[in-house]
Design an enzyme around this catalytic site. Structure first.
Site, PDB file in Angstrom:
ATOM      1  N   GLU A 270       0.816  -1.221   0.000  1.00 28.30           N
ATOM      2  CA  GLU A 270       0.000   0.000   0.000  1.00 28.30           C
ATOM      3  C   GLU A 270       0.850   1.272   0.000  1.00 28.30           C
ATOM      4  O   GLU A 270       0.490   2.265  -0.639  1.00 28.30           O
ATOM      5  CB  GLU A 270      -0.969  -0.006   1.181  1.00 28.30           C
ATOM      6  CG  GLU A 270      -2.130  -0.977   1.030  1.00 28.30           C
ATOM      7  CD  GLU A 270      -1.764  -2.425   1.309  1.00 28.30           C
ATOM      8  OE1 GLU A 270      -0.641  -2.674   1.797  1.00 28.30           O
ATOM      9  OE2 GLU A 270      -2.581  -3.313   1.032  1.00 28.30           O
TER      10      GLU A 270
ATOM     11  N   HIS B 135     -10.828  -6.514   8.767  1.00 24.18           N
ATOM     12  CA  HIS B 135     -11.723  -6.142   7.665  1.00 24.18           C
ATOM     13  C   HIS B 135     -12.956  -5.392   8.159  1.00 24.18           C
ATOM     14  O   HIS B 135     -14.001  -5.438   7.531  1.00 24.18           O
ATOM     15  CB  HIS B 135     -12.175  -7.399   6.904  1.00 24.18           C
ATOM     16  CG  HIS B 135     -11.049  -8.187   6.325  1.00 24.18           C
ATOM     17  ND1 HIS B 135     -10.294  -9.057   7.073  1.00 24.18           N
ATOM     18  CD2 HIS B 135     -10.548  -8.219   5.065  1.00 24.18           C
ATOM     19  CE1 HIS B 135      -9.370  -9.605   6.308  1.00 24.18           C
ATOM     20  NE2 HIS B 135      -9.493  -9.110   5.082  1.00 24.18           N
TER      21      HIS B 135
END
Lengths: 403, 327
Positions: B60, B129
């Site tokens: 990322e 998540h």
């Protein structure tokens, strides 16, 4: 979870009822330096004719007394300091607190939030309550300049403080002085406001109670034995009054902000004389009670009143008041209207008198019913009709009595 | 007007923007032929090709770093972070580079990137998540943080975000993707960033929310209307810049404020809203400001029952509003 450090707790004058703004310390149940348990009675305070023992919110030691017996303090003012041994300090219980919005609005429009009926939790005055009070005021602007609310009407009538010469002059050497007790002060305040605001008019009717007197004589001993309470004349009068109030709602009214409020319930207050002052316990929904029920309710209220055990609810919400002035032999009296009610009735002494009956003269048991009324709300026609009906009901009473 | 899911409106927004402006480039993990894990970029690789829909390594920091570099060289990159939970390796790039380039370069450079990321719980996503991280980024000057609450705003805000000359974080609630449907106009349109919207006018209590919780607030308002409580529901739409004026105007009317969000209550967006209202509208407040949010616990539990406790729903909000209304 935030925790507060153990520290001294300021114990404050509690709010002893709605719209009560101050209280008087009657006596301390704990002395300085004495240990007090949580919820243990700490001080007796009195306000609005009702006294209460107030428990300590914390366990600890009574470190300092800030208001001695006899002192009058506003609600929320500190009365004493308690040092808890090691418990966290409880916040000082304040008096009525208003949200910033309420305070701001009230200040902006010069309205006293304490005078606004609260609809929030625990009777809190909400912003909308103030807005509604303002809307009501705007819808009916007062024709006369409104009196400044901050003025204490009692104090107005008293000689100015700080004038010892004047005060001394008014007091002879053998005179004694005592501060106004909270009860006297309240009576002073209320009667003054009533006399100032309501134009009192007065009327009297004679009622022939011969039938009731005879009938009652026959049943009163059995009634006392059966019910455990005496059968006096007052329940009969309240019975007749309460039912007539139902028929003529204007008599069961009050004037609020240019609105005549016809009260939906008939809650009849009964004046009870005390050693110092008078208190008016209320018989709620008196129109739904029988004479027997009224006799019981009356007995219970008078008993509580004499023992100083009336709660605020017991003296609240009256819509009409009856006073048994005849108990002292009076045959006519001019009552001062109570609690913004539109009318008040007195029952005078029942006396045997020669009266004209038909073509002859007879000895009859006669009584006067006197009525003061607020002429802003009522006129002679309402009052005349009301008294005629009450009179009719009472004169119709005869054996067998419907108790 | 066509009815579309939240996900479809985002997909359409991307496609419409890319068709209009050839400098728009997508970067992200599995966004190419795979179309993204949720399908937000489905079909875009086929239509716009590998130069404009770029599959990246699972890195990322690198994805955002590359995007920043492209943005400074004339592109308008739109990054997809697969789950907001994975944005943390890129925080250095976002906070220390993207947010500060305009300042550091004395306005010579700026950074028109959009970083899209699904956030939020309720899908049994557990620790990695389910997070909500908007408050963290809302603390960084130089960023814009957008959290749309319905399909219409999602597409409109996405167009505005892509057109913006500075970095925008665009958070999409993953539980809203397929569950939320609504009318979405065809073609591009803009919904302004930094402007809250009164989604439901009312007079008793102001409820401020954003993202999926806004839908719970609307449901609670419907329920409460039946009980005589009239809620004004405000959708912040973007949490940075924060539209304090709209909230204050509402509180001036109602005097009562509840802020609800899925992110932690402590030091959440609600804390800032509460403070701003206390500063600007003290004399209109008729009750304590209330906040609802996740407990200050490390993570969304996996256990479904516990997950429900962690999350807000309409009943939670209704209870709190009712207490406020009765205060």
């Amino acid at each position: 979870m935030p925790s507060s450090e153990a520290g001294p707790v300021h114990f404050c004058m509690p709010q002893l009822g709605e719209s009560v703004t101050e209280g008087q310390v009657v006596r301390w149940l704990k002395q300085r330096g004495e240990a007090v348990g949580r919820y243990e009675p700490l001080v007796e305070v009195t306000s609005d004719k009702v006294s209460a023992e107030v428990p300590s919110p914390v366990a600890g030691v009574l470190a300092e007394i800030l208001a001695d017996a006899g002192c009058v303090r506003p609600v929320g003012a500190p009365l004493c300091v308690i040092h808890p041994p090691s418990t966290p300090a409880a916040p000082c219980a304040p008096g009525p607190r208003y949200s910033p919005a309420v305070r701001h609005l009230a200040q902006l429009h010069g309205i006293d939030p304490a005078a606004v009926p609260g609809t929030g939790r625990g009777g809190r005055v909400t912003r909308r309550d103030v807005e509604q009070a303002l809307a009501l005021r705007a819808a009916s602007p007062p024709p006369l300049p409104a009196a400044p609310p901050a003025v204490d009407p009692v104090r107005e009538t008293l000689p100015p403080a700080g004038d010892p010469a004047g005060a001394a002059a008014a007091r002879g050497s053998t005179d004694k002085s005592a501060p106004l007790s909270p009860v006297r002060r309240l009576i002073a305040q209320r009667t003054l406001i009533s006399k100032h605001t309501a134009p009192h008019a007065w009327t009297l009717v004679e009622v022939d109670l011969t039938g009731l007197v005879r009938a009652r004589e026959r049943v009163k001993a059995a009634f006392l034995e059966r019910e455990g309470v005496p059968l006096t004349y007052l329940p009969f009068v309240i019975h007749a009054v309460a039912r007539t109030l139902r028929e003529i709602p204007m008599m069961n009214a009050t004037l609020v902000d240019e609105h005549i409020i016809l009260r939906g319930a008939v809650h009849v207050g009964v004046a009870v004389g005390l050693e110092d002052g008078v208190v008016v316990p209320v018989i709620r929904d008196a129109d739904a009670l029988t004479v027997r029920g009224l006799a019981r309710a009356l007995h219970e209220r008078v008993d509580l009143a004499r023992r100083g055990l009336l709660s605020h609810r017991d003296v609240a919400d009256g819509t009409f008041t009856v006073n048994n002035s005849g108990a002292f032999g009076s045959i006519a009296s001019f009552p001062i209207l109570h609690g913004a009610q539109a009318a008040m009735l007195t029952l005078e002494a029942i006396v045997p008198r020669p009266v004209v009956v038909g073509e002859g003269i007879a000895i009859r048991s006669m009584v006067n019913l006197c009525l003061s009324f607020d002429h802003r709300v009522l006129d002679g026609t309402h009052v005349g009709r009301f008294l005629q009906r009450v009179k009719g009901r009472l004169e119709a009473l005869a054996e067998p009595l419907d108790l | 007007m066509p009815v579309k899911t939240y996900l479809a409106s985002i997909h359409d927004g991307l496609e419409e923007a890319m068709a209009q402006d050839p400098t728009i480039v997508l970067l992200g993990e599995d966004i190419g032929p795979r179309g993204g894990v949720f399908g937000a970029t489905a079909g875009l690789f086929a239509r716009f090709g590998p130069d404009r829909v770029i599959d990246t390594p699972l890195a990322e920091g690198a994805i955002v770093g590359v995007a920043i570099g492209m943005a400074m060289n004339g592109f308008r990159p739109v990054v997809e972070i697969q789950f907001v939970d994975f944005i943390l390796p890129a925080v250095d790039q976002i906070v220390s580079e993207a947010a500060k380039i305009r300042y550091r370069s004395n306005n010579d450079f700026h950074c028109p990137i959009v970083i899209r990321a699904p956030y939020g719980g309720g899908v049994h996503g557990a620790l990695y998540h389910s997070q909500s991280l908007e408050a963290m980024f809302a603390h960084v000057p130089g960023l814009k943080v957008v959290v749309p609450s319905d399909p219409h705003d999602a597409k409109g805000l996405l167009h505005t975000a892509i057109a913006d000359e500075d970095p925008v974080l665009f958070f999409e609630h993953k539980a809203a993707y397929r569950r939320l449907k609504g009318e979405v106009p065809d073609g591009p349109y803009e919904v302004p960033i930094g402007q809250a919207e009164v989604k439901r006018p009312g007079r008793d209590v102001t409820v401020v929310a954003y993202g999926l919780v806004l839908q719970h607030a609307l449901a609670a308002a419907e329920e409460l209307a039946g009980r005589g409580i009239d809620c004004e529901v405000i959708d912040l739409r973007s949490v940075l810049p924060l539209d304090v004026a709209t909230v204050v105007a509402s509180v001036r009317k109602t005097g009562r404020l509840l802020i609800a969000h899925e992110d932690h209550r402590i030091l959440g967006v609600g804390s800032e809203v509460a403070a701003a209202v206390a500063e600007e509208a003290l004399f209109d407040l008729d009750a304590p400001i209330r906040r609802l949010g996740a407990p200050f616990a490390p993570a969304m539990p996996y256990n479904p029952a516990q997950e429900q406790v962690f999350l807000l729903d309409a009943a939670h909000i209704a209870r709190e509003v009712e207490a406020l209304a009765q205060f």
